[in-house]
Design an enzyme around this catalytic site. Structure first.
Site, PDB file in Angstrom:
ATOM      1  N   HIS A  68      44.242  19.028 -37.828  1.00 28.95           N
ATOM      2  CA  HIS A  68      43.381  18.371 -36.610  1.00 28.95           C
ATOM      3  C   HIS A  68      42.464  17.201 -36.802  1.00 28.95           C
ATOM      4  CE1 HIS A  68      40.947  18.752 -32.757  1.00 28.95           C
ATOM      5  NE2 HIS A  68      41.868  17.863 -32.398  1.00 28.95           N
ATOM      6  N   GLU A  71      44.103  14.161 -37.981  1.00 21.15           N
ATOM      7  CA  GLU A  71      44.736  13.294 -36.616  1.00 21.15           C
ATOM      8  C   GLU A  71      43.616  12.689 -36.102  1.00 21.15           C
ATOM      9  OE1 GLU A  71      44.702  13.975 -32.261  1.00 21.15           O
ATOM     10  OE2 GLU A  71      45.631  15.897 -33.008  1.00 21.15           O
ATOM     11  N   HIS A  72      42.477  12.830 -35.856  1.00 19.97           N
ATOM     12  CA  HIS A  72      41.334  12.292 -35.470  1.00 19.97           C
ATOM     13  C   HIS A  72      41.089  11.092 -36.043  1.00 19.97           C
ATOM     14  CE1 HIS A  72      39.551  14.711 -31.940  1.00 19.97           C
ATOM     15  NE2 HIS A  72      40.379  15.384 -32.234  1.00 19.97           N
ATOM     16  N   GLU A 148      34.762  19.148 -29.197  1.00 23.16           N
ATOM     17  CA  GLU A 148      36.010  19.357 -28.431  1.00 23.16           C
ATOM     18  C   GLU A 148      36.161  20.855 -28.707  1.00 23.16           C
ATOM     19  OE1 GLU A 148      40.840  18.358 -29.240  1.00 23.16           O
ATOM     20  OE2 GLU A 148      39.481  17.614 -30.785  1.00 23.16           O
TER      21      GLU A 148
END
Length: 446
Positions: A68, A71-72, A148
């Site tokens: 993740h 991905e950012h 997040e």
């Protein structure tokens, strides 16, 4: 086209006509890159996705959350584009772009007008091949991801879902939260994420899918140019990465009940257990069963829990299927004082499903709803693009509308009852977030 289209990794070219006059093509490049397109007559836009079959389940202990995190970071700049350049490339043409990390894959995707497809391919290829992961951007994004995670931790629906996966799947890698934990994100180093990036993002793992207004040959040529511009070696022969094992490993639950006690107005409850894998031949039976049981406003759970008793606003059943394991069950959010009764009613409905199955009318309605929803989904190029990606990465076959509905129509009452007995007959596990009263806890533990 009632048959399924097999997608063997060793077949370099596949072409087929799909329902509605759509044309499907797949090319496996010599390097191992796979390109799948679905040309839709009359479409004026296209959806494109760059898929890598790596998800949170593939991380090592020192990498938890890296999928993740990466991905950012792939949006944060390359040698030829800044993060702003990436954003403005799509904004100036009214396009959409985003990414998603799951337990078993990561996808970077965009939706644009047909004339802007070459631009989208160029930008996504640049991101996937050439992202810098600069230390300053890395630390900046660490803070964003921690925010997040904090936002997700404030949402009891998110928390109970993660806790249910951990409870139902025990030590299996699928049980881990997709985004990692605050501690693992704080501990992650730039070098670890860089190594992860360079180890998993290469031609033999990359799958590119495009649906809508697309010319296959032109798209393949543009993709090859974009990947080469990013420094990827497309000349050395490569074989696509083998798909994951689809043997159901039946993970052992970690416990019967996991409760996160919080001072909330509602208790969020998930009750269920083992499901089926994404390639299980009974997956159409599974979908129809859950449609009848808790899939909409006419479903049994909705009618009994909400309409007849007024116990909850939100109630439904669910299923989550992966390559070698799955989960399924029931969800409800209700006042703490009503939690015990909600659990009793959900359990009673599950027992009735096991004992009696579904009626002919319910099964016919579920088949009709599935046919309608499937047809409507094909109006969206994003759905078609995602179907291509999931078919290539997870199932190894493409089911067009006609083929899928043929399998749906073949499901019988006995099929549903047998599957319900396998999944619901026996002890269930549960997760709860909120002030769970003692009587509700006793119901969940019995």
């Amino acid at each position: 086209m009632p048959h399924a289209i097999a997608l063997p990794l060793t077949t370099p070219e596949i072409r087929a006509e799909l329902s509605g006059g759509a044309e499907f093509r797949r090319t496996v490049l010599p390097s191992g890159v796979r390109v799948l397109t679905e040309r839709v007559p009359g479409a004026l836009s296209a959806s494109v996705g760059f898929w890598v079959p790596v998800g949170s389940r593939d991380e090592q202990p020192h990498q938890y959350g890296s999928t993740h995190f990466l991905e950012h970071l792939l949006f944060k700049g390359t040698p030829t584009r800044t993060a702003y350049d990436v954003a403005v490339a799509f904004d100036r043409v009214g396009g959409e772009h985003n990414a998603a990390t799951s337990r078993e894959h990561t996808v970077y995707h965009a939706k644009i007008r047909d004339v802007d497809l070459p631009m989208a391919i160029d930008v996504l290829a640049d991101m996937v091949t050439s992202s810098l992961l600069e230390p300053g951007e890395f630390e900046m994004e660490r803070g964003v991801i921690l925010e997040e995670l904090a936002m997700a931790d404030d949402d009891p629906g998110d928390v109970v879902w993660d806790r249910f996966y951990e409870t139902a799947l025990g030590d299996h890698p699928l049980a881990r939260p997709i985004g990692g934990t605050p501690d693992s994100i704080r501990a992650t180093t730039r070098d670890a994420v860089w190594d992860y990036y360079r180890h998993r993002y290469h031609p033999t793992e990359l799958v590119i899918t495009i649906a809508g207004a697309v010319d296959h040959d032109a798209a393949v040529a543009r993709i090859e140019a974009g990947l080469r511009a990013g420094g990827w070696d497309l000349e050395t022969p490569g074989v696509p990465l083998a798909r994951r094992s689809t043997v159901d490993v039946h993970p052992q639950p970690a416990r019967r009940l996991d409760v996160v006690d919080r001072p909330l107005e509602q208790v969020n409850l998930l009750v269920g257990g083992h499901g089926i894998t994404s390639t299980d031949p009974r997956r159409h039976t599974f979908g129809l069963m859950h449609h009848v049981f808790g899939g909409g406003m006419s479903s049994r759970l909705f009618q009994e829990v909400r309409e007849r008793r007024g116990l909850a606003y939100s109630v439904h059943s669910f299923g989550g299927s992966h390559s070698d394991a799955g989960v399924q069950g029931m969800y409800a959010g209700c006042a703490p004082t009503k939690a015990a009764e909600v659990v009793r009613v959900m359990r009673a409905e599950a027992e009735r499903l096991v004992a009696d199955g579904v009626t002919e009318e319910e099964l016919a309605d579920a088949k009709g709803a599935t046919a309608g929803a499937s047809a409507l989904a094909l109006e969206n190029s994003d759905s078609r693009m995602s179907r291509l990606g999931r078919s290539e990465i997870h199932t190894g076959e493409l089911l067009d509308l006609d083929a899928a509905l043929e399998r749906v129509e073949a499901v019988t009452l006995d099929d549903v009852r047998t599957l319900a007995g396998e999944l619901f007959d026996g002890p269930l596990v549960a997760a709860a977030v909120g002030p769970l009263p003692a009587d509700a806890r006793a119901e969940l533990e019995r």
